[in-house]
Design a protein around this motif. Structure first.
Motif, PDB file in Angstrom:
ATOM      1  N   THR A   8     -30.400  -0.067 -14.771  1.00 54.60           N
ATOM      2  CA  THR A   8     -30.469   0.747 -13.539  1.00 54.60           C
ATOM      3  C   THR A   8     -30.181   2.167 -13.459  1.00 54.60           C
ATOM      4  O   THR A   8     -29.716   2.717 -14.613  1.00 54.60           O
ATOM      5  N   ASP A   9     -30.564   3.161 -12.826  1.00 56.99           N
ATOM      6  CA  ASP A   9     -30.454   4.753 -12.840  1.00 56.99           C
ATOM      7  C   ASP A   9     -29.003   4.717 -13.014  1.00 56.99           C
ATOM      8  O   ASP A   9     -28.122   3.991 -12.379  1.00 56.99           O
ATOM      9  N   PRO A  10     -28.351   5.717 -13.551  1.00 57.15           N
ATOM     10  CA  PRO A  10     -26.799   6.023 -13.587  1.00 57.15           C
ATOM     11  C   PRO A  10     -26.563   5.964 -12.132  1.00 57.15           C
ATOM     12  O   PRO A  10     -26.822   6.475 -11.197  1.00 57.15           O
ATOM     13  N   GLY A  11     -25.091   5.473 -12.107  1.00 53.94           N
ATOM     14  CA  GLY A  11     -24.426   5.544 -10.845  1.00 53.94           C
ATOM     15  C   GLY A  11     -24.948   4.360  -9.776  1.00 53.94           C
ATOM     16  O   GLY A  11     -24.331   4.732  -8.418  1.00 53.94           O
ATOM     17  N   ILE A  42       0.979  -1.176   0.253  1.00 53.96           N
ATOM     18  CA  ILE A  42       0.118  -0.061   0.135  1.00 53.96           C
ATOM     19  C   ILE A  42       0.834   1.048   0.058  1.00 53.96           C
ATOM     20  O   ILE A  42       1.606   1.238   0.767  1.00 53.96           O
ATOM     21  N   THR A  43       0.779   2.155  -1.155  1.00 50.47           N
ATOM     22  CA  THR A  43       1.372   3.286  -1.162  1.00 50.47           C
ATOM     23  C   THR A  43       0.553   4.534  -1.237  1.00 50.47           C
ATOM     24  O   THR A  43      -0.497   4.572  -1.803  1.00 50.47           O
ATOM     25  N   LEU A  44       0.953   5.431   0.047  1.00 47.02           N
ATOM     26  CA  LEU A  44       0.212   6.740   0.079  1.00 47.02           C
ATOM     27  C   LEU A  44       1.133   7.890  -0.641  1.00 47.02           C
ATOM     28  O   LEU A  44       2.251   7.905  -0.396  1.00 47.02           O
ATOM     29  N   THR A  45       0.361   8.735  -1.560  1.00 47.37           N
ATOM     30  CA  THR A  45       1.152   9.756  -2.151  1.00 47.37           C
ATOM     31  C   THR A  45       0.544  11.145  -1.574  1.00 47.37           C
ATOM     32  O   THR A  45      -0.795  11.250  -1.517  1.00 47.37           O
ATOM     33  N   TYR A  46       1.427  12.036  -0.736  1.00 51.19           N
ATOM     34  CA  TYR A  46       0.727  13.216  -0.368  1.00 51.19           C
ATOM     35  C   TYR A  46       0.792  14.431  -1.269  1.00 51.19           C
ATOM     36  O   TYR A  46       1.567  14.350  -2.281  1.00 51.19           O
ATOM     37  N   GLY A  47      -0.079  15.372  -1.081  1.00 54.46           N
ATOM     38  CA  GLY A  47      -0.026  16.316  -1.837  1.00 54.46           C
ATOM     39  C   GLY A  47      -1.583  16.923  -1.971  1.00 54.46           C
ATOM     40  O   GLY A  47      -2.420  16.266  -1.442  1.00 54.46           O
ATOM     41  N   GLU A  48      -1.566  18.023  -2.849  1.00 51.87           N
ATOM     42  CA  GLU A  48      -3.008  18.582  -3.028  1.00 51.87           C
ATOM     43  C   GLU A  48      -3.652  17.915  -3.995  1.00 51.87           C
ATOM     44  O   GLU A  48      -3.404  17.263  -5.009  1.00 51.87           O
ATOM     45  N   ALA A  49      -5.152  17.539  -3.497  1.00 50.31           N
ATOM     46  CA  ALA A  49      -6.102  16.763  -4.198  1.00 50.31           C
ATOM     47  C   ALA A  49      -6.235  17.492  -5.559  1.00 50.31           C
ATOM     48  O   ALA A  49      -6.676  18.665  -5.644  1.00 50.31           O
ATOM     49  N   GLY A  50      -6.696  16.611  -6.558  1.00 49.82           N
ATOM     50  CA  GLY A  50      -7.208  17.191  -7.893  1.00 49.82           C
ATOM     51  C   GLY A  50      -8.920  17.343  -7.767  1.00 49.82           C
ATOM     52  O   GLY A  50      -9.398  17.157  -6.493  1.00 49.82           O
ATOM     53  N   GLU A  51      -9.404  17.728  -8.693  1.00 49.13           N
ATOM     54  CA  GLU A  51     -10.949  17.833  -8.787  1.00 49.13           C
ATOM     55  C   GLU A  51     -11.535  16.605  -9.216  1.00 49.13           C
ATOM     56  O   GLU A  51     -11.279  16.092 -10.459  1.00 49.13           O
ATOM     57  N   THR A  52     -12.651  16.214  -8.641  1.00 49.38           N
ATOM     58  CA  THR A  52     -13.275  15.121  -9.153  1.00 49.38           C
ATOM     59  C   THR A  52     -14.300  15.435 -10.298  1.00 49.38           C
ATOM     60  O   THR A  52     -15.089  16.407 -10.090  1.00 49.38           O
ATOM     61  N   PRO A  53     -14.242  14.624 -11.457  1.00 50.73           N
ATOM     62  CA  PRO A  53     -15.091  15.206 -12.315  1.00 50.73           C
ATOM     63  C   PRO A  53     -16.483  14.810 -12.092  1.00 50.73           C
ATOM     64  O   PRO A  53     -16.791  13.821 -11.503  1.00 50.73           O
ATOM     65  N   ARG A  54     -17.321  15.748 -12.596  1.00 48.40           N
ATOM     66  CA  ARG A  54     -18.905  15.484 -12.685  1.00 48.40           C
ATOM     67  C   ARG A  54     -19.277  14.348 -13.519  1.00 48.40           C
ATOM     68  O   ARG A  54     -19.001  14.551 -14.825  1.00 48.40           O
ATOM     69  N   PRO A  55     -19.965  13.235 -13.211  1.00 45.29           N
ATOM     70  CA  PRO A  55     -20.200  12.243 -14.216  1.00 45.29           C
ATOM     71  C   PRO A  55     -21.276  12.755 -14.954  1.00 45.29           C
ATOM     72  O   PRO A  55     -22.256  13.569 -14.814  1.00 45.29           O
TER      73      PRO A  55
END
Length: 505
Positions: free
Chosen positions: A262-265, A160-173
């Motif tokens: 099914t409904d999306p998501g 398991i590897t964790l990379t630290y730093g500023e998170a990106g933006e999650t795309p809107r599906p």
């Protein structure tokens, strides 16, 4: 049940097993990481041995500190030789976030089964099969699924590897529309059991969509194993000519079921067996999300594939799965027996369908395909046609059927319908066929096969008629079969229909 508590090597710890909740799941000791403290990356490696008889799911808790940009997991496990007829090692893997591992999947972040040896998740991206999103502080869980365990046990190593730093933006599906152009009330061709590289398939959504169009399909259904992560990746493949529905192949240890349209998501959990009495809850979840419940390949012989939940919650059943093989013949016979019981006990009947279950080359998308009479090319209309049994299954776009029963004062009924006639009123069963060279037609009733035609001409086109009464046949369905020498099963199917019912309801 437990594991060796001794260290395997510096930095590689063996974790103690602790039971949590149901006996089918165990949780190991946790893996901890320090706070970032200026580090860019930190790695922990743990290992252990799972004995035969291990639970279906083993969770490895991972304490994730604040400031993590990405979590990456890789794993290996041993594959010792085993005696003939004995299952070897197979270990699946997935990930749950700080919301936990409770059934229902609130914490679900991805599943790759045994298709990948590593994956990553971060806010702006994730490995296919996994869901992008923030890596928040808290206890995450690597989910191990010992699908089969050799007599020697299953020894694994998890990094398991964790990379630290500023998170990106999650795309809107963005999801595909629930409607395509359509032709009004018409026969539409579809394949509702397909796998992309978002589970254990090898094709992209773009490749699958292109193959679907080439196969003459009007609709398809995304059905990756135990993940909905592909749903946002189908939008740019839809068009006026192709309706793309979204779903999942819910892959339990006691059988598989297609959640169709099914409904999306929508995510449907799979972490239960028939003995757990949880299936009805998740069947309801599929319906509440606008989907159909379709048990897949119920008599398949692969480990965990045979359907053991019963058909009380099903909306339809997949009778023909991929190239026609002996287990499909068994499923067809079992389905027909259920039809007989339904008409004799005057209860609801279960429609049949067929799908390709295509994963990779040379699997053929659209072979077989379900041809549905629907009011339009929309999710709801296609589902209604499937649910009502207004459909037939064909091996390819080349095969076209028109199946009717006429009798009495000129009344006529089609596939999935009932012809209301008195018991002794003569009726005419008529099947028009094209695209089936040298195939024979069989008319099957609750009394068995009552008529078999001579082979159709090489041109593959013909019309077959047969007369009967409802006293003699409570229903009639048609089968189109190849000559005995063609295919792995004597008289392999080229097509079959859902039934037409005869008599006063």
């Amino acid at each position: 049940m437990g594991e060796d508590a001794q260290d395997q090597a510096p930095g590689i710890g063996r974790r103690a097993l602790f039971v949590t909740g149901a006996a089918a799941a165990l949780t190991l000791g946790g893996v901890s990481f320090a706070a970032a403290d200026g580090q860019q990356q930190e790695t922990r490696t743990v290992g252990g041995t799972l004995p035969p008889g291990s639970p279906d799911f083993v969770y490895v808790p991972v304490e994730v500190p604040a400031g993590v940009r990405e979590i990456k997991v890789s794993y290996t496990y041993d594959r010792p030789s085993v005696p003939a007829g004995t299952q070897g090692n197979a270990l699946d893997i997935g990930l749950f976030d700080e919301h936990g591992t409770e059934l229902g999947g609130r914490g679900f972040r991805g599943w790759s089964g045994g298709a990948r040896t590593e994956f990553f998740v971060r806010a702006d991206d994730a490995t296919p099969g996994y869901v992008p999103g923030p890596v928040r502080q808290g206890t995450w869980y690597v989910a191990l699924g010992p699908y089969t365990v050799a007599p020697q046990g299953l020894t694994y190593e998890l990094t398991i590897t964790l990379t630290y730093g500023e998170a990106g933006e999650t795309p809107r599906p963005v999801y595909p529309p629930s409607r395509a152009k359509g032709r009004g009330r018409a026969w539409y061709r579809g394949d509702c059991h397909l796998h992309s590289w978002y589970s254990d398939g090898r094709r992209t959504p773009a490749e699958i969509a292109a193959l679907a169009r080439a196969a003459g399909l009007d609709f398809i259904n995304s059905s990756d194993h135990n993940t909905h992560s592909a749903h946002p990746h189908w939008a740019d493949q839809a068009g006026d000519d192709l309706l793309i529905m979204l779903g999942e192949e819910v892959t339990t240890r006691n059988g598989h079921v297609v959640a169709l349209g099914t409904d999306p998501g929508t995510f449907v959990d799979w972490r239960y067996r028939a003995r757990d009495n949880r299936w009805a809850r998740f069947a309801r979840d599929i319906r509440h999300a606008g989907g159909l419940v379709v048990p897949a390949h119920p008599h398949a012989t692969c480990v965990g594939c045979g359907w053991k939940f019963g058909f009380g919650e099903a909306d339809a059943v997949e009778v023909w799965n991929g190239p026609y093989t002996p287990d499909d013949e068994v499923t067809l016979a079992d389905w027909d027996n259920r039809l007989v019981a339904s008409v004799r006990q005057r209860r609801a009947w279960l429609p049949a369908m067929g799908n390709s279950d295509a994963h990779r080359d040379p699997d053929t998308v659209g072979s077989p395909q379900t041809v549905v009479l629907a009011d339009d090319l929309t999710r709801e209309a296609i589902q209604e046609g499937i649910r009502a049994g207004r459909s037939y299954v064909a091996e390819s776009k080349n095969v076209t059927l028109a199946f009717t029963v006429t009798g009495g004062r000129g009344q006529q009924a089609g596939i999935g319908e009932r012809l209301e006639v008195d018991a002794d009123t003569p009726v005419t069963v008529r099947l028009e066929v094209s695209g089936a060279p040298r195939c024979s037609v069989r008319f099957v009733t609750d009394q068995g096969v009552l008529f078999t035609s001579d082979p159709l001409p090489v041109a593959g086109t013909g019309t077959v008629e047969w007369r009967t009464t409802s006293a003699y046949a409570a229903y009639v369905r048609a089968e189109l079969r190849h000559e005995t020498a063609a295919g792995p099963v004597p008289g392999a199917l080229a097509a079959f229909t859902n039934p037409i019912f005869l008599g006063v309801s």
